[in-house]
Design an enzyme around this catalytic site. Structure first.
Site, PDB file in Angstrom:
ATOM      1  N   GLU A 145       9.916   1.316  10.890  1.00 53.76           N
ATOM      2  CA  GLU A 145      10.920   2.382  10.805  1.00 53.76           C
ATOM      3  C   GLU A 145      10.161   3.671  11.046  1.00 53.76           C
ATOM      4  O   GLU A 145       9.292   4.043  10.265  1.00 53.76           O
ATOM      5  CB  GLU A 145      11.585   2.328   9.428  1.00 53.76           C
ATOM      6  CG  GLU A 145      12.888   3.085   9.378  1.00 53.76           C
ATOM      7  CD  GLU A 145      12.672   4.518   8.971  1.00 53.76           C
ATOM      8  OE1 GLU A 145      12.451   5.343   9.884  1.00 53.76           O
ATOM      9  OE2 GLU A 145      12.726   4.806   7.778  1.00 53.76           O
ATOM     10  N   GLU A 186      10.033  15.782  15.250  1.00 53.15           N
ATOM     11  CA  GLU A 186      10.402  15.663  13.845  1.00 53.15           C
ATOM     12  C   GLU A 186       9.461  16.536  13.009  1.00 53.15           C
ATOM     13  O   GLU A 186       8.256  16.311  12.969  1.00 53.15           O
ATOM     14  CB  GLU A 186      10.312  14.214  13.389  1.00 53.15           C
ATOM     15  CG  GLU A 186      10.831  14.042  11.987  1.00 53.15           C
ATOM     16  CD  GLU A 186      11.009  12.593  11.574  1.00 53.15           C
ATOM     17  OE1 GLU A 186      10.522  11.713  12.284  1.00 53.15           O
ATOM     18  OE2 GLU A 186      11.622  12.364  10.528  1.00 53.15           O
ATOM     19  N   CYS A 245      13.311  10.712   7.063  1.00 49.31           N
ATOM     20  CA  CYS A 245      13.278  10.259   8.461  1.00 49.31           C
ATOM     21  C   CYS A 245      14.614  10.527   9.142  1.00 49.31           C
ATOM     22  O   CYS A 245      14.675  10.734  10.353  1.00 49.31           O
ATOM     23  CB  CYS A 245      12.967   8.776   8.534  1.00 49.31           C
ATOM     24  SG  CYS A 245      11.387   8.365   7.798  1.00 49.31           S
ATOM     25  N   LYS A 255       0.853  -1.199   0.000  1.00 46.93           N
ATOM     26  CA  LYS A 255       0.000   0.000   0.000  1.00 46.93           C
ATOM     27  C   LYS A 255       0.882   1.239   0.000  1.00 46.93           C
ATOM     28  O   LYS A 255       1.616   1.476   0.956  1.00 46.93           O
ATOM     29  CB  LYS A 255      -0.906   0.022   1.220  1.00 46.93           C
ATOM     30  CG  LYS A 255      -1.815   1.255   1.252  1.00 46.93           C
ATOM     31  CD  LYS A 255      -2.269   1.578   2.650  1.00 46.93           C
ATOM     32  CE  LYS A 255      -2.769   2.989   2.874  1.00 46.93           C
ATOM     33  NZ  LYS A 255      -2.229   4.078   2.120  1.00 46.93           N
TER      34      LYS A 255
END
Lengths: 119, 506
Positions: B262, B402, B301, B188
């Site tokens: 992750e 983040e 990331c 997906k």
């Protein structure tokens, strides 16, 4: 902000949207504040009980009965923030439920309340 | 050079009005027939529609995957390697078109997709084609009459959920090892980037046996959940943020299957005084190393989003960095001269703006940027943000959360001990950078930083042969490196007796 102020508030638009989401899903929902990354920095909205909370999660409060959680390490790293639940255009992220009009829930830090956008 | 927009006159890239799912080797309309607009971040305007799939489409994809998995899992390593190499060859042959599709879907500058994303994708399939060929089981001679044989067997059908920041490269990171290890996949893509993966399927669809790769698009709350909770997957792999990551692990626990997650980072990039000991190519490299926070518009990331600079070089080093940052050319992502493209969505733009507001409220000093960029013309509706730098304190939210945008948080440190303390003062542990001319310091810092990868005198290199993954809440598991073949297989032990003698117990 004073200590007496609640950690969690909601704009009228968020409360209206929440009511509509509950009607669509036929269920109470819950919010979990996410840290950032490829998605995130927003409250994820799930059917109540979908996300298993544990001792490491803090209940910041509720919006019309919908509980709002945040993981305690994130909560501390963010300096024990207060949030105002609001809505914004654009689809939801991750596995979060969106609002009935194609928008998503957002959390604004209460210091941002002074902006016109959330007034 | 400015490329024509996909689907317009002069473009090599065809755009259909709508795209279905890729199931069983064919494009199929979603069962309920629903589609959603897909805007390009370049202009903010919809350019095609993608399938708003439902649970039934996920089941159809799983049917196709289960049909394909046994034969694919039994195929020889040589046969699988041939298919992986054919995928690489097909992509390489259409590299320019796929790079343009990726740029148009995601908003990243085409110089990145042409030179990084897509070449790395190609190399990733070639790496795992080679690694698969070299796979060996083990045997242990328990005693003179008993041998333990260890075989690696495929898991079967695995689910993979891909993020929006490197839609094709992150798909390759997950697809290549899964296929090499003999699994079939239902994948997906992220909702903001559902299109480029379909352009990839147009190119590689006929070199992969039908059903080995299946792609289903649609909302995460519906089909992401339907895939991750499904009892017909043997593993779920996810890249994204922590709340969804925890949900993925929760679902995996409920079905007793493995997961790989992750989940982002707030990576420190540490610059010691000695980088300025000479005014040479290495210093130039270090300056570029700081500015790499703007790579992919900061939507990485492992974005080096916290720069820690030794205080005695701060003024001079930062002055050089700011000059380089101010030279970043923003413009159409389809222009090869453009250095920084568009953010992926309005959601992302709003978040970045929100963090800039928070930075100001917390008393951070804005050194450059801090607002959306209006590039005018056709790009006025696109999602552009100026490269931004704030100087502040590591306890501030912009140092802890983040942001996933071109926003750098900078602070200073006195000595090695303080550098390490600041580097590790974060919930995350995905990446880090260490810049020094002193090899011993580089080694000591690299070993002491709690992160899965410490780039040393480099940053943002992603070779297929280097393991990638998180410490702390940045996730569980690794990607890249041939160890991934272990992550996509399970161990079969045959414990064989070559003795004719009974035990004598009964």
């Amino acid at each position: 902000m004073t200590d007496e102020e609640p950690r969690l508030q909601a704009t009228p638009a968020a409360r209206t949207a929440l009511e509509a989401v509950r009607a669509r899903e036929g269920s109470q929902v819950m919010f979990v504040q996410s840290g950032g990354c490829c998605a995130g920095s927003v409250p994820m909205c799930f059917l109540e009980g979908e996300y298993l909370t544990g001792d490491g999660d803090i209940l910041l409060g509720d919006v019309d009965g919908a509980p709002f959680y945040m993981e305690s390490t994130l909560e501390a790293a963010l300096g024990h923030p207060s949030f105002v639940l609001d809505v914004a255009p654009g689809g939801p992220e991750g596995f979060s439920l969106g609002t009935v009009d194609g928008g998503h829930f957002v959390s604004r830090s209460s210091a941002c309340l002074v902006t016109d956008e959330t007034a | 050079m400015l490329y024509s927009a996909p689907g317009t006159e002069g473009s090599k890239v065809e755009v259909l009005t709508e795209y279905g799912n890729f199931i069983g080797g064919q494009f199929q309309a979603p069962i309920e027939g629903e589609y959603a607009d897909n805007p390009t971040p370049v202009t903010g305007k919809p350019f095609t529609r993608y399938a708003q799939s439902t649970e039934a489409d996920v089941e159809a994809a799983l049917d196709a995957a289960h049909k394909a998995a046994p034969a694919w899992g039994e195929s020889s390593l040589a046969q699988r390697a041939i298919v992986l190499n054919k995928i690489a060859d097909a992509v390489e042959e259409h590299l320019e078109e796929i790079a343009l599709a990726e740029t148009y879907d995601n908003g990243k500058a085409v110089r990145e997709t042409l030179n990084a994303d897509i070449p790395l994708l190609v190399d990733h399939f070639r790496y795992f084609a080679g690694a698969a060929r070299a796979e060996e089981g083990t045997l242990t001679e328990i005693d003179a009459d008993m041998v333990a044989y260890h075989f690696r067997e495929p898991l079967g059908v695995v689910g993979q959920i891909i993020p929006f920041n490197f839609p094709l490269l992150m798909a390759a990171w997950k697809l290549a090892p899964a296929l090499a290890a003999g699994n079939a996949v239902v994948l997906k893509p992220a909702s903001p980037t559902p299109w480029s993966i379909m352009k990839l399927m147009e190119v590689i669809g006929d070199v992969v046996p039908p059903g080995v790769i299946n792609v289903v698009t649609g909302p995460g709350a519906k089909i992401g959940k339907a895939l991750a909770t499904n009892k017909r997957i043997a593993k779920i792999a996810f890249t994204g943020e922590t709340v969804t990551g925890r949900l993925i692990m929760q679902y995996a626990a409920q079905n007793i299957i493995p997961s790989t997650t992750e989940l982002g980072g707030k990576s420190p990039n540490i610059f010691f005084s000695d980088v300025m000991a000479e005014d040479d190519a290495f210093l130039d490299k270090a300056v570029e190393g700081l500015v790499l926070y703007a790579f992919n518009q900061g939507e990485v990331c492992t974005c080096p989003s916290r720069a820690l600079i030794q205080e005695d070089i701060y003024d001079e080093f930062m002055a050089r960095c700011l000059a380089r940052i101010k030279a970043i050319k923003q413009g159409s992502p389809l222009d090869t001269e453009t250095m920084m493209g568009a953010q992926v969505s309005t959601n992302q733009m709003d978040k970045i703006s929100g963090y800039c507001d928070i930075a100001v409220q917390e008393g951070a000093e804005c050194l450059v940027g801090g607002q959306k960029a209006d590039l005018g013309g056709d790009l006025a509706g696109g999602y552009y943000f100026n490269p931004t730098v704030y100087k502040g304190d590591n306890k501030m939210r912009i140092f802890q959360e983040e942001i996933f945008g071109p926003v750098l948080a900078v602070t200073t440190f006195k000595d090695d001990a303080e550098a390490l303390e600041l580097a590790n003062d974060t919930m995350y542990g995905l990446g880090a950078g260490v810049w020094t001319r002193n090899g011993t310091r580089a080694y000591r810092m690299g070993r002491a930083i709690k992160a899965g990868r410490v780039w040393t005198n480099c940053y943002h290199a992603y070779p297929a042969g280097a393991a990638f993954g998180g410490y702390k809440i940045s996730g569980v598991g690794r990607e890249n490196h041939r160890m991934m073949l272990d992550h996509y297989s399970q161990v079969k032990n045959l414990l064989v007796s070559y003795s004719d003698q009974p035990l004598g117990f009964f």
